[in-house]
Write a protein that holds these residues in place. Structure first.
Motif, PDB file in Angstrom:
ATOM      1  N   LYS A 169     -12.678  -8.030  -3.479  1.00  0.00           N
ATOM      2  CA  LYS A 169     -11.958  -9.295  -3.612  1.00  0.00           C
ATOM      3  C   LYS A 169     -12.865 -10.453  -3.214  1.00  0.00           C
ATOM      4  O   LYS A 169     -13.465 -10.451  -2.148  1.00  0.00           O
ATOM      5  CB  LYS A 169     -10.702  -9.292  -2.738  1.00  0.00           C
ATOM      6  CG  LYS A 169      -9.910 -10.569  -2.852  1.00  0.00           C
ATOM      7  CD  LYS A 169      -8.661 -10.535  -2.007  1.00  0.00           C
ATOM      8  CE  LYS A 169      -7.895 -11.827  -2.154  1.00  0.00           C
ATOM      9  NZ  LYS A 169      -6.686 -11.827  -1.337  1.00  0.00           N
ATOM     10  N   ASP A 188     -10.887  -7.814   6.752  1.00  0.00           N
ATOM     11  CA  ASP A 188      -9.865  -8.116   5.748  1.00  0.00           C
ATOM     12  C   ASP A 188     -10.464  -7.976   4.357  1.00  0.00           C
ATOM     13  O   ASP A 188     -10.519  -8.929   3.598  1.00  0.00           O
ATOM     14  CB  ASP A 188      -9.323  -9.531   5.975  1.00  0.00           C
ATOM     15  CG  ASP A 188      -8.042  -9.781   5.211  1.00  0.00           C
ATOM     16  OD1 ASP A 188      -7.363  -8.803   4.840  1.00  0.00           O
ATOM     17  OD2 ASP A 188      -7.705 -10.957   4.983  1.00  0.00           O
ATOM     18  N   ASN A 189     -10.939  -6.773   4.036  1.00  0.00           N
ATOM     19  CA  ASN A 189     -11.579  -6.506   2.750  1.00  0.00           C
ATOM     20  C   ASN A 189     -10.632  -5.705   1.863  1.00  0.00           C
ATOM     21  O   ASN A 189     -10.154  -4.641   2.272  1.00  0.00           O
ATOM     22  CB  ASN A 189     -12.871  -5.706   2.950  1.00  0.00           C
ATOM     23  CG  ASN A 189     -13.905  -6.500   3.713  1.00  0.00           C
ATOM     24  OD1 ASN A 189     -14.404  -7.499   3.230  1.00  0.00           O
ATOM     25  ND2 ASN A 189     -14.233  -6.062   4.920  1.00  0.00           N
ATOM     26  N   TYR A 190     -10.391  -6.205   0.663  1.00  0.00           N
ATOM     27  CA  TYR A 190      -9.580  -5.502  -0.318  1.00  0.00           C
ATOM     28  C   TYR A 190     -10.457  -5.188  -1.524  1.00  0.00           C
ATOM     29  O   TYR A 190     -11.284  -6.007  -1.929  1.00  0.00           O
ATOM     30  CB  TYR A 190      -8.392  -6.344  -0.773  1.00  0.00           C
ATOM     31  CG  TYR A 190      -7.291  -6.403   0.251  1.00  0.00           C
ATOM     32  CD1 TYR A 190      -6.271  -5.463   0.239  1.00  0.00           C
ATOM     33  CD2 TYR A 190      -7.278  -7.387   1.227  1.00  0.00           C
ATOM     34  CE1 TYR A 190      -5.268  -5.502   1.186  1.00  0.00           C
ATOM     35  CE2 TYR A 190      -6.279  -7.438   2.170  1.00  0.00           C
ATOM     36  CZ  TYR A 190      -5.263  -6.498   2.149  1.00  0.00           C
ATOM     37  OH  TYR A 190      -4.268  -6.538   3.086  1.00  0.00           O
ATOM     38  N   ALA A 214      -8.074   2.682   2.957  1.00  0.00           N
ATOM     39  CA  ALA A 214      -6.999   2.873   3.922  1.00  0.00           C
ATOM     40  C   ALA A 214      -6.262   4.195   3.708  1.00  0.00           C
ATOM     41  O   ALA A 214      -5.627   4.704   4.621  1.00  0.00           O
ATOM     42  CB  ALA A 214      -6.012   1.705   3.841  1.00  0.00           C
ATOM     43  N   LEU A 223       0.806  -1.212   0.000  1.00  0.00           N
ATOM     44  CA  LEU A 223       0.000   0.000   0.000  1.00  0.00           C
ATOM     45  C   LEU A 223       0.843   1.268   0.000  1.00  0.00           C
ATOM     46  O   LEU A 223       0.316   2.348  -0.207  1.00  0.00           O
ATOM     47  CB  LEU A 223      -0.912   0.012   1.226  1.00  0.00           C
ATOM     48  CG  LEU A 223      -1.903  -1.141   1.315  1.00  0.00           C
ATOM     49  CD1 LEU A 223      -2.696  -1.048   2.600  1.00  0.00           C
ATOM     50  CD2 LEU A 223      -2.818  -1.148   0.124  1.00  0.00           C
ATOM     51  N   THR A 260      -5.443  -1.039  -5.805  1.00  0.00           N
ATOM     52  CA  THR A 260      -5.922  -2.168  -5.002  1.00  0.00           C
ATOM     53  C   THR A 260      -5.484  -1.864  -3.587  1.00  0.00           C
ATOM     54  O   THR A 260      -4.294  -1.659  -3.330  1.00  0.00           O
ATOM     55  CB  THR A 260      -5.315  -3.499  -5.479  1.00  0.00           C
ATOM     56  OG1 THR A 260      -5.722  -3.723  -6.829  1.00  0.00           O
ATOM     57  CG2 THR A 260      -5.781  -4.656  -4.597  1.00  0.00           C
ATOM     58  N   ILE A 261      -6.465  -1.804  -2.671  1.00  0.00           N
ATOM     59  CA  ILE A 261      -6.173  -1.306  -1.330  1.00  0.00           C
ATOM     60  C   ILE A 261      -7.144  -1.929  -0.327  1.00  0.00           C
ATOM     61  O   ILE A 261      -8.253  -2.333  -0.685  1.00  0.00           O
ATOM     62  CB  ILE A 261      -6.262   0.248  -1.334  1.00  0.00           C
ATOM     63  CG1 ILE A 261      -5.706   0.847  -0.059  1.00  0.00           C
ATOM     64  CG2 ILE A 261      -7.664   0.711  -1.628  1.00  0.00           C
ATOM     65  CD1 ILE A 261      -5.479   2.361  -0.171  1.00  0.00           C
ATOM     66  N   LYS A 262      -6.717  -1.950   0.911  1.00  0.00           N
ATOM     67  CA  LYS A 262      -7.549  -2.485   1.985  1.00  0.00           C
ATOM     68  C   LYS A 262      -8.562  -1.429   2.416  1.00  0.00           C
ATOM     69  O   LYS A 262      -8.287  -0.240   2.374  1.00  0.00           O
ATOM     70  CB  LYS A 262      -6.677  -2.870   3.176  1.00  0.00           C
ATOM     71  CG  LYS A 262      -7.405  -3.603   4.275  1.00  0.00           C
ATOM     72  CD  LYS A 262      -6.444  -4.080   5.342  1.00  0.00           C
ATOM     73  CE  LYS A 262      -7.189  -4.892   6.383  1.00  0.00           C
ATOM     74  NZ  LYS A 262      -6.267  -5.452   7.378  1.00  0.00           N
TER      75      LYS A 262
END
Length: 168
Positions: free
Chosen positions: A156, A138-140, A116, A80, A97-99
């Motif tokens: 995801k 834990d979501n991306y 994030a 990240l 692509t990020i949490k």
């Protein structure tokens, strides 16, 4: 040596009288032949400034054509660090692509996600299915530019595309 022979031949061409000019050429013929057979010395190369080191190349995509359609692949999302800088709305560096830092689902099923990096994105109320966010946090997501200036969000593991707009 070659330049000397050329200089003498130029002098010979300046002679107007035919017999004198021919005699001049005949006199310089051995020197001309020796100069023609001598190896030429190339001029010294000009110094070339040092080139900057090459930029690291992006790794080539892996997998089949169908795996290229999955923004998450079978690997963990990229670090990240490069994605954390704030970008003004409309000037986002995408795809990203990020949490998720947080998410909220309205009673109507529409959702809002906070990334994030602090960006907030909201669904454009065009879907009837709410993404199945993981309760453990834990979501991306991947956000990319869509057609006609829109934005697409992929959660995801969901396999769905959601149309979103940035609100912060």
């Amino acid at each position: 040596r070659r330049d000397d022979v050329i200089g003498v031949l130029v002098k010979c061409t300046d002679l107007a009288e035919v017999h004198a000019r021919l005699a001049c050429y005949d006199q310089e013929a051995p020197a001309l032949r020796a100069a023609a057979e001598a190896p030429s010395v190339p001029p010294p190369p000009e110094p070339v400034p040092a080139a900057p080191p090459p930029e690291p190349a992006a790794p080539p995509p892996q997998g089949s054509f169908l795996s290229a359609l999955d923004p998450f692949g079978s690997e963990a999302p990229p670090p990240l660090a490069a994605q954390m800088a704030y970008q003004p709305a409309g000037q986002e560096i995408l795809p990203i692509t990020i949490k998720l830092a947080d998410y909220a689902v309205e009673p109507s099923g529409n959702f809002t996600v906070t990334l994030a990096n602090g960006q907030v994105w909201r669904e454009r109320k065009e879907h009837y299915e709410t993404p199945r966010f993981q309760a453990d946090g834990d979501n991306y997501v991947t956000i990319e530019r869509g057609l006609l200036g829109g934005y697409n969000l992929y959660l995801k593991g969901s396999g769905h595309v959601y149309k979103v707009m940035r609100i912060k």
